[in-house]
Enzyme design. Structure first.
Site, short mmCIF file in Angstrom:
data_model
loop_
_atom_site.label_atom_id
_atom_site.label_comp_id
_atom_site.label_asym_id
_atom_site.label_seq_id
_atom_site.Cartn_x
_atom_site.Cartn_y
_atom_site.Cartn_z
N THR A 1 0.85 -1.19 0.00
CA THR A 1 0.00 0.00 0.00
C THR A 1 0.89 1.24 0.00
O THR A 1 2.09 1.15 -0.29
CB THR A 1 -0.99 -0.03 1.18
OG1 THR A 1 -1.96 1.01 1.02
CG2 THR A 1 -0.30 0.11 2.53
N ASN A 2 0.33 2.41 0.29
CA ASN A 2 1.13 3.64 0.31
C ASN A 2 0.69 4.53 1.47
O ASN A 2 -0.21 4.18 2.23
CB ASN A 2 1.02 4.36 -1.04
CG ASN A 2 -0.41 4.73 -1.37
OD1 ASN A 2 -1.05 5.48 -0.64
ND2 ASN A 2 -0.93 4.18 -2.46
N ASP A 3 1.30 5.68 1.59
CA ASP A 3 1.11 6.55 2.76
C ASP A 3 -0.13 7.44 2.73
O ASP A 3 -0.33 8.25 3.63
CB ASP A 3 2.33 7.48 2.92
CG ASP A 3 3.48 6.77 3.60
OD1 ASP A 3 3.22 5.84 4.37
OD2 ASP A 3 4.64 7.17 3.35
#
Ligand code: CTP
Ligand code: CA
Length: 227
Positions: free
Chosen positions: A33-35
């Site tokens: 996933t990402n931030d």
């Protein structure tokens, strides 16, 4: 904070917003996933409701509360998000893609937990479909499409390139390397662009203020186009 926008500017309009990061499964217990916190997209959804729109928010997993009056469609992967968005596309007049969609997903999703074996492991990733580009290619003249471009360099060039490539009416560029901009925080520093170039460069503002300025610009542009 207090609301200073013009209520009713988006009355009768259906707004589709995407927010958050997507989750790309690797196996039953692991994912990429990402931030992205989802804050920008949730703020847009909240302000759109305040301006009188019927708002659907297609969101990746987020810890944020769903703003009052917003219909949430929770999704996980980019493929899920694409499906949820395309299913609601024709009914929407304004489409705003604030989500941080994963560019790639694991080529294979293992059915069982991947076991530890050799000293190194190479993951094969394949490209996800570009949802915004698809929306841009399907867009009718009554629809208004807004994309985002998060960059760490050459903001103007990259944002304009994305705007044209994805056939957006507006793009919101933010230099995420700048103080007070981008992932996680309550503020953002953005620039709005249309097909002719830079429209507005905003100072550091709360994400709600950015949302309202964006929606007001969209409302102005749609009113002008309707004549
Ligand atoms: N976007 C999308 N589907 C994808 C990737 C991006 O809909 N698979 C949308 C984002 O929601 C955003 C815009 O496209 O509105 C720009 O996303 P960004 O990641 O900045 O651009 P990319 O085209 O993915 O280019 P790169 O990551 O290489 O900068
Ligand atoms: Ca990307």
């Amino acid at each position: 904070r207090h609301f200073t926008g013009e209520p009713g500017r988006l009355a009768g309009k259906r707004v589709l917003v995407t927010a958050g990061g997507t989750v790309e499964r690797l196996d039953p217990v692991r994912y990429l996933t990402n931030d992205s916190s989802g804050k920008m997209g949730y703020a847009i959804a909240e302000e759109a409701v305040r301006m009188g729109a019927a708002v659907t928010l297609v969101s990746g997993p987020s810890a944020l509360a769903v703003p009052a009056g917003v219909t949430l469609v929770p999704v996980q992967s980019a493929l899920d998000m694409r499906e949820a968005v395309l299913a609601r596309l024709t009914e929407s007049q304004i489409i705003i893609k604030a989500a941080a969609v994963a560019d790639y997903r694991p080529a294979v999703v293992a059915e069982q937990k991947i076991k530890k074996k050799s000293d190194s492991l190479t993951l094969e990733l394949i490209k996800n479909p570009d949802i915004l580009q698809e929306i841009g290619s399907l867009k009718t003249k009554n629809q208004f499409v807004i994309g985002f471009a998060a960059e760490t360099e050459a903001l103007d060039e990259h944002a304009m390139d994305k705007l044209k490539r994805k056939n957006c009416d507006l793009i919101v560029g933010n230099d995420v390397s700048q103080e007070g901009a981008g992932f996680g925080g309550d503020t953002n520093v953005v620039r709005f662009y249309d097909q002719n170039g830079l429209v507005q460069a905003l100072p550091i503002l709360s994400k709600w203020d950015v949302a309202r300025k964006l929606l007001e610009l969209a409302a102005d542009r749609m009113a002008a186009a309707a004549g």
